[in-house]
Design a protein around this motif. Structure first.
Motif, PDB file in Angstrom:
ATOM      1  N   ILE A 183      43.673  87.961  60.372  1.00 49.01           N
ATOM      2  CA  ILE A 183      44.946  88.201  59.686  1.00 49.01           C
ATOM      3  C   ILE A 183      45.577  89.458  60.258  1.00 49.01           C
ATOM      4  O   ILE A 183      44.902  90.476  60.443  1.00 49.01           O
ATOM      5  CB  ILE A 183      44.790  88.271  58.146  1.00 49.01           C
ATOM      6  CG1 ILE A 183      46.164  88.314  57.476  1.00 49.01           C
ATOM      7  CG2 ILE A 183      43.927  89.432  57.708  1.00 49.01           C
ATOM      8  CD1 ILE A 183      46.144  88.022  55.977  1.00 49.01           C
ATOM      9  N   LEU A 184      46.856  89.344  60.582  1.00 40.35           N
ATOM     10  CA  LEU A 184      47.630  90.471  61.096  1.00 40.35           C
ATOM     11  C   LEU A 184      48.581  90.957  60.018  1.00 40.35           C
ATOM     12  O   LEU A 184      49.246  90.140  59.367  1.00 40.35           O
ATOM     13  CB  LEU A 184      48.489  90.052  62.294  1.00 40.35           C
ATOM     14  CG  LEU A 184      47.827  89.312  63.446  1.00 40.35           C
ATOM     15  CD1 LEU A 184      48.902  88.909  64.462  1.00 40.35           C
ATOM     16  CD2 LEU A 184      46.768  90.183  64.095  1.00 40.35           C
ATOM     17  N   GLN A 185      48.649  92.258  59.838  1.00 42.23           N
ATOM     18  CA  GLN A 185      49.733  92.837  59.051  1.00 42.23           C
ATOM     19  C   GLN A 185      50.817  93.214  60.049  1.00 42.23           C
ATOM     20  O   GLN A 185      50.557  93.971  60.990  1.00 42.23           O
ATOM     21  CB  GLN A 185      49.262  94.077  58.276  1.00 42.23           C
ATOM     22  CG  GLN A 185      48.202  93.781  57.235  1.00 42.23           C
ATOM     23  CD  GLN A 185      48.691  92.844  56.145  1.00 42.23           C
ATOM     24  OE1 GLN A 185      49.827  92.941  55.693  1.00 42.23           O
ATOM     25  NE2 GLN A 185      47.833  91.919  55.734  1.00 42.23           N
ATOM     26  N   ILE A 186      51.984  92.663  59.858  1.00 42.13           N
ATOM     27  CA  ILE A 186      53.029  92.842  60.875  1.00 42.13           C
ATOM     28  C   ILE A 186      54.361  93.288  60.280  1.00 42.13           C
ATOM     29  O   ILE A 186      54.626  93.134  59.092  1.00 42.13           O
ATOM     30  CB  ILE A 186      53.292  91.519  61.625  1.00 42.13           C
ATOM     31  CG1 ILE A 186      53.842  90.452  60.655  1.00 42.13           C
ATOM     32  CG2 ILE A 186      52.048  91.033  62.352  1.00 42.13           C
ATOM     33  CD1 ILE A 186      54.782  89.504  61.296  1.00 42.13           C
ATOM     34  N   GLN A 230      56.598  90.538  66.809  1.00 44.99           N
ATOM     35  CA  GLN A 230      55.867  90.946  65.613  1.00 44.99           C
ATOM     36  C   GLN A 230      55.092  92.212  65.939  1.00 44.99           C
ATOM     37  O   GLN A 230      54.129  92.165  66.716  1.00 44.99           O
ATOM     38  CB  GLN A 230      54.921  89.838  65.153  1.00 44.99           C
ATOM     39  CG  GLN A 230      55.666  88.606  64.656  1.00 44.99           C
ATOM     40  CD  GLN A 230      54.765  87.460  64.243  1.00 44.99           C
ATOM     41  OE1 GLN A 230      53.625  87.393  64.684  1.00 44.99           O
ATOM     42  NE2 GLN A 230      55.277  86.579  63.413  1.00 44.99           N
ATOM     43  N   SER A 231      55.522  93.309  65.367  1.00 46.39           N
ATOM     44  CA  SER A 231      54.847  94.591  65.569  1.00 46.39           C
ATOM     45  C   SER A 231      53.616  94.635  64.664  1.00 46.39           C
ATOM     46  O   SER A 231      53.724  94.490  63.446  1.00 46.39           O
ATOM     47  CB  SER A 231      55.817  95.723  65.237  1.00 46.39           C
ATOM     48  OG  SER A 231      55.180  96.970  65.340  1.00 46.39           O
ATOM     49  N   ILE A 236      46.699  84.501  60.869  1.00 47.56           N
ATOM     50  CA  ILE A 236      47.767  84.569  59.870  1.00 47.56           C
ATOM     51  C   ILE A 236      48.610  85.804  60.162  1.00 47.56           C
ATOM     52  O   ILE A 236      48.063  86.878  60.400  1.00 47.56           O
ATOM     53  CB  ILE A 236      47.176  84.713  58.454  1.00 47.56           C
ATOM     54  CG1 ILE A 236      46.230  83.566  58.137  1.00 47.56           C
ATOM     55  CG2 ILE A 236      48.271  84.835  57.408  1.00 47.56           C
ATOM     56  CD1 ILE A 236      45.379  83.817  56.881  1.00 47.56           C
ATOM     57  N   ALA A 237      49.923  85.648  60.125  1.00 46.97           N
ATOM     58  CA  ALA A 237      50.812  86.814  60.214  1.00 46.97           C
ATOM     59  C   ALA A 237      51.410  87.063  58.833  1.00 46.97           C
ATOM     60  O   ALA A 237      52.121  86.203  58.294  1.00 46.97           O
ATOM     61  CB  ALA A 237      51.918  86.583  61.233  1.00 46.97           C
ATOM     62  N   GLN A 238      51.084  88.223  58.269  1.00 47.65           N
ATOM     63  CA  GLN A 238      51.558  88.580  56.929  1.00 47.65           C
ATOM     64  C   GLN A 238      52.470  89.796  57.029  1.00 47.65           C
ATOM     65  O   GLN A 238      52.138  90.772  57.726  1.00 47.65           O
ATOM     66  CB  GLN A 238      50.363  88.902  56.029  1.00 47.65           C
ATOM     67  CG  GLN A 238      50.757  89.212  54.583  1.00 47.65           C
ATOM     68  CD  GLN A 238      49.562  89.400  53.659  1.00 47.65           C
ATOM     69  OE1 GLN A 238      48.498  89.819  54.093  1.00 47.65           O
ATOM     70  NE2 GLN A 238      49.746  89.103  52.383  1.00 47.65           N
ATOM     71  N   ALA A 249      53.750  93.166  56.484  1.00 50.84           N
ATOM     72  CA  ALA A 249      53.066  94.360  56.003  1.00 50.84           C
ATOM     73  C   ALA A 249      53.830  95.026  54.860  1.00 50.84           C
ATOM     74  O   ALA A 249      53.252  95.801  54.094  1.00 50.84           O
ATOM     75  CB  ALA A 249      52.892  95.355  57.158  1.00 50.84           C
ATOM     76  N   GLY A 250      55.108  94.689  54.727  1.00 52.11           N
ATOM     77  CA  GLY A 250      55.914  95.313  53.683  1.00 52.11           C
ATOM     78  C   GLY A 250      55.719  94.668  52.327  1.00 52.11           C
ATOM     79  O   GLY A 250      55.300  95.331  51.367  1.00 52.11           O
ATOM     80  N   ASP A 251      55.977  93.385  52.249  1.00 48.07           N
ATOM     81  CA  ASP A 251      55.949  92.732  50.929  1.00 48.07           C
ATOM     82  C   ASP A 251      54.870  91.662  50.784  1.00 48.07           C
ATOM     83  O   ASP A 251      54.805  90.982  49.763  1.00 48.07           O
ATOM     84  CB  ASP A 251      57.325  92.146  50.585  1.00 48.07           C
ATOM     85  CG  ASP A 251      57.716  90.983  51.472  1.00 48.07           C
ATOM     86  OD1 ASP A 251      56.917  90.587  52.346  1.00 48.07           O
ATOM     87  OD2 ASP A 251      58.838  90.462  51.293  1.00 48.07           O
ATOM     88  N   GLY A 252      54.028  91.483  51.822  1.00 49.27           N
ATOM     89  CA  GLY A 252      52.903  90.575  51.678  1.00 49.27           C
ATOM     90  C   GLY A 252      53.225  89.107  51.881  1.00 49.27           C
ATOM     91  O   GLY A 252      52.348  88.258  51.757  1.00 49.27           O
TER      92      GLY A 252
END
Lengths: 146, 146
Positions: B101-104, B86-87, B36-38, B40-43
């Protein structure tokens, strides 16, 4: 969804029964798709499980998350043992029609069978998976309360 | 992750190279796990794709998301065509060790190949999947710019 479905005109309910929207989903060779449960309040991703056609239909009709347990090979009404049901606020499908995301309210605040809020409690740090979230409730207590 | 890995002591980097953390992941029969790519700023959950061992290793090492394209059967450096990389800020694993899950940070603000911010733009409403988010950029333009 519970309440929502009941409030709809009969025509809409007939559409739900027809299941056309279920045909749009691209089920994999096992008849499943992954389903993400995201907290509707703060956006925290709580868990990922699998749904078959029946699980998704029941989730929409009952307004409470129902998954397919691959290990037990049966429908799994989330919270049926722990009481920690997931009240479903919204159901979305991705662009490839093969992933579901639910916006939910997690009753009891614990989605993970380990007693943590989210299943995603292992963070990659320095080449190791570190557990970075606390157990909020002993799983023995969680699954013994009903 | 880029920058972070370089700043670590050599011992930590050796752990990454050793790949023990990759052995902890429960790859499916095709050697894949969903990722999952989420934002990181607003979820916001932007997309779900698949990773094999090499994709996850490269994601951690490069700090930029790399997936496995099941249709093209090859590694897919997200943004390689569109420039919309996607950083990766954080990598987590779930309790069953079979979902990432990635926070990106989504460069360009568009994760979906349809030109929308998120792949999850179809909402179940009255027994139908309704498209509820706008195309921000013509996909032809998105994939023609590099």
């Amino acid at each position: 969804m519970a309440g929502i479905a009941d409030a709809r005109p009969a025509a809409c309910r007939l559409i739900i029964v027809s299941g056309d929207w279920l045909d749009a989903v691209k089920w994999d060779s096992d008849g499943l798709v992954p389903a993400i449960a995201q907290d509707a309040g703060d956006g925290r991703v709580l868990m990922v499980a699998w749904m078959n056609r029946e699980a998704l239909r029941l989730t929409a009709e009952e307004g409470s998350a129902v998954y397919w347990s691959r290990s037990r090979r049966k429908l799994w009404h989330k919270g049926e043992e722990s009481g920690n049901r997931q009240s479903v606020k919204e159901i979305r499908l991705d662009c490839d029609n093969d992933v579901i995301i639910l916006q939910i309210e997690q009753i009891g605040g614990i989605a993970c069978h380990t007693g943590r809020r989210s299943c995603f409690f292992q963070r990659l740090e320095g080449g190791e998976w570190k557990t970075v979230e606390p157990v909020l409730k002993d799983p023995a207590e969680l699954y013994g309360k009903r």
